[in-house]
Design a protein around this motif. Structure first.
Motif, short mmCIF file in Angstrom:
data_model
loop_
_atom_site.label_atom_id
_atom_site.label_comp_id
_atom_site.label_asym_id
_atom_site.label_seq_id
_atom_site.Cartn_x
_atom_site.Cartn_y
_atom_site.Cartn_z
N VAL A 58 0.84 -1.19 0.00
CA VAL A 58 0.00 0.00 0.00
C VAL A 58 0.87 1.24 0.00
O VAL A 58 1.82 1.35 0.78
CB VAL A 58 -0.96 -0.01 1.21
CG1 VAL A 58 -1.81 1.25 1.24
CG2 VAL A 58 -1.84 -1.25 1.18
N GLY A 59 0.53 2.16 -0.88
CA GLY A 59 1.27 3.42 -1.01
C GLY A 59 0.46 4.59 -0.48
O GLY A 59 -0.31 4.46 0.47
N PRO A 60 0.58 5.74 -1.14
CA PRO A 60 -0.04 6.96 -0.63
C PRO A 60 -1.56 6.99 -0.77
O PRO A 60 -2.14 6.32 -1.62
CB PRO A 60 0.59 8.06 -1.49
CG PRO A 60 0.99 7.38 -2.75
CD PRO A 60 1.36 5.98 -2.36
N LEU A 61 -2.15 7.81 0.07
CA LEU A 61 -3.58 8.09 0.00
C LEU A 61 -3.83 8.92 -1.25
O LEU A 61 -3.15 9.93 -1.47
CB LEU A 61 -4.02 8.87 1.25
CG LEU A 61 -5.50 9.19 1.38
CD1 LEU A 61 -6.29 7.92 1.64
CD2 LEU A 61 -5.71 10.18 2.52
N VAL A 62 -4.76 8.50 -2.10
CA VAL A 62 -5.05 9.25 -3.32
C VAL A 62 -6.42 9.92 -3.29
O VAL A 62 -6.66 10.87 -4.02
CB VAL A 62 -4.93 8.38 -4.59
CG1 VAL A 62 -3.50 7.93 -4.80
CG2 VAL A 62 -5.87 7.20 -4.56
N ALA A 63 -7.32 9.41 -2.42
CA ALA A 63 -8.66 9.99 -2.35
C ALA A 63 -9.31 9.64 -1.03
O ALA A 63 -8.94 8.67 -0.37
CB ALA A 63 -9.52 9.50 -3.51
N PHE A 79 -6.28 4.17 -1.24
CA PHE A 79 -4.82 4.19 -1.32
C PHE A 79 -4.36 3.63 -2.67
O PHE A 79 -4.95 2.67 -3.18
CB PHE A 79 -4.21 3.33 -0.21
CG PHE A 79 -4.48 3.83 1.17
CD1 PHE A 79 -3.64 4.76 1.76
CD2 PHE A 79 -5.59 3.38 1.88
CE1 PHE A 79 -3.88 5.22 3.05
CE2 PHE A 79 -5.84 3.84 3.17
CZ PHE A 79 -4.98 4.77 3.75
N HIS A 80 -3.30 4.20 -3.20
CA HIS A 80 -2.66 3.58 -4.35
C HIS A 80 -1.89 2.37 -3.82
O HIS A 80 -1.38 2.39 -2.70
CB HIS A 80 -1.71 4.55 -5.04
CG HIS A 80 -1.08 3.96 -6.25
ND1 HIS A 80 0.27 3.90 -6.42
CD2 HIS A 80 -1.63 3.40 -7.35
CE1 HIS A 80 0.54 3.31 -7.58
NE2 HIS A 80 -0.60 3.00 -8.16
N ALA A 81 -1.82 1.31 -4.60
CA ALA A 81 -1.08 0.11 -4.20
C ALA A 81 -0.48 -0.54 -5.43
O ALA A 81 -0.90 -0.28 -6.56
CB ALA A 81 -2.01 -0.87 -3.47
N THR A 82 0.49 -1.40 -5.18
CA THR A 82 1.11 -2.20 -6.23
C THR A 82 1.12 -3.65 -5.78
O THR A 82 1.18 -3.95 -4.58
CB THR A 82 2.56 -1.73 -6.52
OG1 THR A 82 3.29 -1.74 -5.30
CG2 THR A 82 2.58 -0.34 -7.12
N PRO A 83 1.06 -4.59 -6.75
CA PRO A 83 1.08 -6.00 -6.35
C PRO A 83 2.42 -6.38 -5.75
O PRO A 83 3.46 -5.90 -6.18
CB PRO A 83 0.82 -6.75 -7.67
CG PRO A 83 1.04 -5.77 -8.75
CD PRO A 83 0.95 -4.41 -8.18
#
Length: 155
Positions: A58-63, A79-83
């Motif tokens: 999990v990365g930064p809050l986007v909304a 949150f933005h996330a990547t696999p």
């Protein structure tokens, strides 16, 4: 409070679940309720894995969204996330009909949750600033559906 992820892969596709809520089936972002003593980030990662089988970072809050309906307000964090690890999704809950990696430009807004649509579009085309939403629900022939009542981007 609820927490969701907008998980993107290297090809720019977004991890979505085909979910049934209140009688309506739409593509949605994976996520759910924050448990007691759990952070929103941890809840977003846990719920995404539970719903899709995909572990995420999990990365930064986007909304965020203040969702008012039936005399209550739910704060929703996206949150933005990547696999992280295997990106091969599979549905794991009865209300989830499918899990897919989909390109944002191929999504149909009429077939995507009104709460997820602006977050997906924001992340795909202007994810550098935070999106703030306000929403409620309204009755349609399909069932109860969310409606965005206010949207703004902060720098």
């Amino acid at each position: 409070m609820t927490a969701f992820t907008c998980t993107t892969d290297d090809a720019g596709r977004i991890l979505l679940v085909r979910h049934e809520r209140l009688g309506v089936v739409r593509w949605e972002l994976p996520g759910g309720h924050v448990e007691p003593c759990e952070t929103a980030v941890d809840a977003a990662a846990r719920e995404t894995h539970e719903e899709t089988g995909v572990h995420v970072t999990v990365g930064p809050l986007v909304a965020d969204c203040h969702h008012r309906w039936r005399d209550r307000t739910v704060n929703i964090l996206y949150f933005h996330a990547t696999p992280a690890g295997s990106p091969h999704p599979h549905p794991s809950e009865p209300d989830i009909h499918a899990v897919r990696w989909l390109a944002p430009d191929l999504l149909d807004p009429a077939d995507t949750s009104a709460l997820a649509w602006p977050v997906i579009q924001h992340l795909a085309y202007d994810g550098h600033r935070q999106l703030h939403l306000e929403a409620t629900h309204h009755r349609t022939s399909a069932g109860w559906e969310p409606t965005i009542t206010r949207q703004r981007i902060c720098s």
